[in-house]
Design a protein around this motif. Sequence first.
Motif: not given
Length: 343
Positions: A56-63, A143-147
Amino acid sequence: MGNLQGKRRFSLCYTPPMTACHQLLEILADGRFHSGQALGDDLGISRAAIWKQVRSLKEMGLELHSVQGRGYRLAEPLELLRVEDIRRAMSSPASQRLARLEVHFQLESTNSYLREQESHGLDSVCGCVTESQSAGRGRRGRVWVSPFGGGLYLSLLWRFPQGPGEMGGVSLVVGLAVLRAFHSLGISGAGLKWPNDILWEGGKLGGVLLDVSGESSGPCSVVVGIGINLRVRPELMQSVDQPWVDLYTVTRGEMVSRNCLAGVILDRLITLLQEFQHHGLEPFLEEWHRHDLVTGRQVQLRLADRTITGTAQGVDSNGALLMDSGGVLCRFASGEVSLRVAQ
Ligand code: BTN
């Protein structure tokens, strides 16, 4: 906040309950390896459940890296947002004016959230920031990309006695508040493209989205939304159709504290909105012109149904764009149009 009869009551300080995902990130924020077993023991869940949360964290944009035998770690340590740290970066008058500040892990959009909370009785002046947005909104339906952690996503709810027609200037004042915050943190070189794009060397560093509602004669309420690119992986920005830049590039790799940046921006925003409420745009015009990147330049102005070319001539006392198009001085209200520097 005192007389919310029949409506939901709000406390001055609110931190949403921590999810397992949030708790996991609190541990991983140090950027070190943590084994799946140790994480599972700390959170009281299985290793398989930890793996699910990591996904889930990866899907939110975290590496996140996972290495056999060592466990999981974030690619970089991460400073998580905290109400106390944000307030600490604010002056006490501004912090007192901010009746409520919320920090979230993930929201669809901080603007939409505040608007929704307002319908449940949330009063001005209230702010919220979030680590990530699943449906961040930009101007003109973008859309405002918001990782997660990659940007600052902040909104503030403010009520004005004036009507929506007088809010054109707010757009400009918000851009100035961000620039003032940058300057006080030693970040230089950014400028403004009408109405409120924050640019650095031609790339978009930040943007402002205003949601205005109210009767034409006033009062009105404005949700001011600010997005700043902090450190964004280029692969996440593939859908962005204009040049962009992040603060990490601007500061040549020096990390700016996210809490401090949020606090200083809120501080300047509250100070400037207060002044705008009492004195309008006039006191800010000279400063705005100093930071205006387009006056005197050939520009294209895109309206909903057509594009106009001409020379930008600054703004009027209501914050509308002035443009010389074929020898005719035209005026364009804020909010409906976008501006592109001609090739
Ligand atoms: C623009 O298109 O330039 C405006 C971008 C505004 C993005 C911010 S991020 C916080 C707030 N919540 C949103 O959904 N949008 C604004």
